[in-house]
Every structure is written in structure tokens, then in C-alpha cells.
Design an enzyme around this catalytic site. Structure first.
Site, short mmCIF file in Angstrom:
data_model
loop_
_atom_site.label_atom_id
_atom_site.label_comp_id
_atom_site.label_asym_id
_atom_site.label_seq_id
_atom_site.Cartn_x
_atom_site.Cartn_y
_atom_site.Cartn_z
N CYS A 174 36.33 26.99 53.42
CA CYS A 174 36.16 27.19 54.86
C CYS A 174 36.51 25.93 55.64
O CYS A 174 37.07 26.00 56.73
CB CYS A 174 34.74 27.65 55.17
SG CYS A 174 34.46 29.37 54.71
N GLU B 110 31.95 32.27 58.17
CA GLU B 110 32.70 31.50 59.16
C GLU B 110 34.18 31.84 59.14
O GLU B 110 34.83 31.88 60.18
CB GLU B 110 32.46 29.99 59.00
CG GLU B 110 32.62 29.43 57.61
CD GLU B 110 31.36 29.52 56.76
OE1 GLU B 110 30.82 30.62 56.63
OE2 GLU B 110 30.96 28.47 56.19
N CYS C 254 31.64 25.87 53.02
CA CYS C 254 32.20 25.53 51.71
C CYS C 254 33.56 24.84 51.89
O CYS C 254 34.12 24.82 53.00
CB CYS C 254 32.33 26.78 50.83
SG CYS C 254 33.71 27.85 51.27
N GLU D 33 31.01 40.45 50.71
CA GLU D 33 31.19 40.27 49.26
C GLU D 33 31.91 41.46 48.64
O GLU D 33 32.17 42.46 49.32
CB GLU D 33 29.82 40.05 48.60
CG GLU D 33 29.16 38.78 49.14
CD GLU D 33 27.84 38.45 48.45
OE1 GLU D 33 27.27 39.31 47.76
OE2 GLU D 33 27.39 37.30 48.63
N CYS E 140 33.59 34.29 53.25
CA CYS E 140 32.46 33.63 53.94
C CYS E 140 32.39 34.04 55.42
O CYS E 140 33.40 34.40 56.03
CB CYS E 140 32.60 32.12 53.87
SG CYS E 140 32.42 31.44 52.21
N ASN F 250 29.38 37.18 55.98
CA ASN F 250 29.98 37.14 54.65
C ASN F 250 30.14 38.58 54.14
O ASN F 250 29.28 39.44 54.36
CB ASN F 250 29.20 36.27 53.65
CG ASN F 250 27.74 36.63 53.48
OD1 ASN F 250 27.10 37.15 54.40
ND2 ASN F 250 27.19 36.35 52.32
N1 THU Z 1 28.64 31.84 52.18
C1 THU Z 1 29.07 31.90 53.48
O1 THU Z 1 29.33 32.99 54.01
N2 THU Z 1 29.18 30.75 54.16
C2 THU Z 1 28.86 29.52 53.70
O2 THU Z 1 28.98 28.54 54.41
C3 THU Z 1 28.36 29.37 52.32
C4 THU Z 1 28.34 30.60 51.50
C5 THU Z 1 28.46 33.09 51.43
C6 THU Z 1 29.46 33.37 50.36
C7 THU Z 1 28.69 34.32 49.46
O3 THU Z 1 28.84 35.64 49.97
C8 THU Z 1 27.25 33.90 49.63
O4 THU Z 1 27.20 33.09 50.79
C9 THU Z 1 26.68 33.15 48.44
O5 THU Z 1 27.41 32.03 48.15
#
Ligand code: THU
Length: 133
Positions: free
Chosen positions: A90, A55, A87, A44, A53, A42
């Protein structure tokens, strides 16, 4: 590919996560048909809505190299205290490139993982399964 091995790849990937805002590191690993693995994390941003995210990062990285022969996806969150399924955004992206039966393994938040599939997490998509066209 062995699910345990793919989950381990995802867990290792999470070490490179860029998550200074949520402090929630996530790693993903996609297995390709020749047995190779592409990782993602991920990423940000201070403008929170721009965060990507793990994935999706893994899928986009593989696609950048011309690879869409996805056999399985693993998602790991070393900081997760509860199951970590992909999510909604994704799931939509995954459904664009993966078959309904493609396995998705995700962290159960207790050190193990849950085995699922595209069909289970994104039902009815098989009606418009782009990956088989
Ligand atoms: N996140 C992911 O990378 N994958 C997921 O399946 C769920 C959430 C990340 C997004 C964000 O950077 C952090 O987790 C908090 O939600």
C-alpha cells in the site's frame, strides 16, 4: 479535512469489510481537495494472496471516478490491538498518487490514531515523486 472526522469515516467504512478469513476488518477513507471523502475496505478472498487492503480499495475507487486529488488518507481497524500503518504494498501504491507531505492517519490500536505522512512511511520516494510531475 479534520483528521478526527476522516478517521471516523474510515472506522465506519470498516463495517463493510469483507474479511471472513482473517476476521480483521479494516476501513479507509481518502479526503479529496473539494472536501469529499471516498471510503474503502479490505476485500479478502479464499485465495488469500488476492486480498486487497482497505486503503488501496479507497484509492482505486476514487481513481475509478477520475479523482486523484488526494489530500489525506485515514486507516482504521476496529479489531486492531496494535498500530495499523499501511503495509508495504500500500505504501508503494500510495506513493504513486500522493505527495510526500500528504498526511496518513492510522489507528493506534487503542482507540486513537497516529499522524504520519507519505514521506515518513515511504522515505526517499521524494527522489522520484510522480505526483508532482
Ligand atoms: N489490511 C488492510 O486492509 N490494511 C492494512 O493497512 C493492513 C492490513 C488487511 C489485509 C487483510 O485483509 C487483513 O487486513 C489482515 O491482514
Amino acid at each position: 479535512m479534520d483528521p478526527e472526522k476522516l478517521m471516523k469515516e474510515a472506522r465506519m467504512a470498516a463495517e463493510n469489510a469483507y474479511a471472513p478469513y482473517s476476521k480483521f476488518r479494516v476501513g479507509a477513507a481518502v479526503a479529496l481537495s473539494d472536501g469529499s471523502v471516498v471510503r474503502g475496505v479490505n476485500v479478502e478472498n479464499r485465495s488469500f494472496g488476492l486480498s486487497n487492503c482497505a486503503e488501496r480499495s479507497a484509492l482505486f475507487t476514487a481513481i475509478t471516478s477520475g479523482r486523484t486529488d488526494f489530500e489525506a488518507i485515514a486507516i482504521a481497524g476496529p479489531d486492531a490491538w496494535e498500530p495499523l500503518p499501511p503495509c508495504g504494498a500500500c505504501r508503494q501504491v500510495i506513493s504513486e498518487f500522493c505527495k510526500s507531505e500528504t498526511p496518513i492517519y492510522y489507528d493506534d490500536g487503542k482507540g486513537g490514531f497516529i499522524s504520519s505522512s507519505v514521506e515518513e512511511l515511504y522515505p526517499a520516494n521524494s527522489l522520484m515523486d510522480l505526483s508532482t510531475q
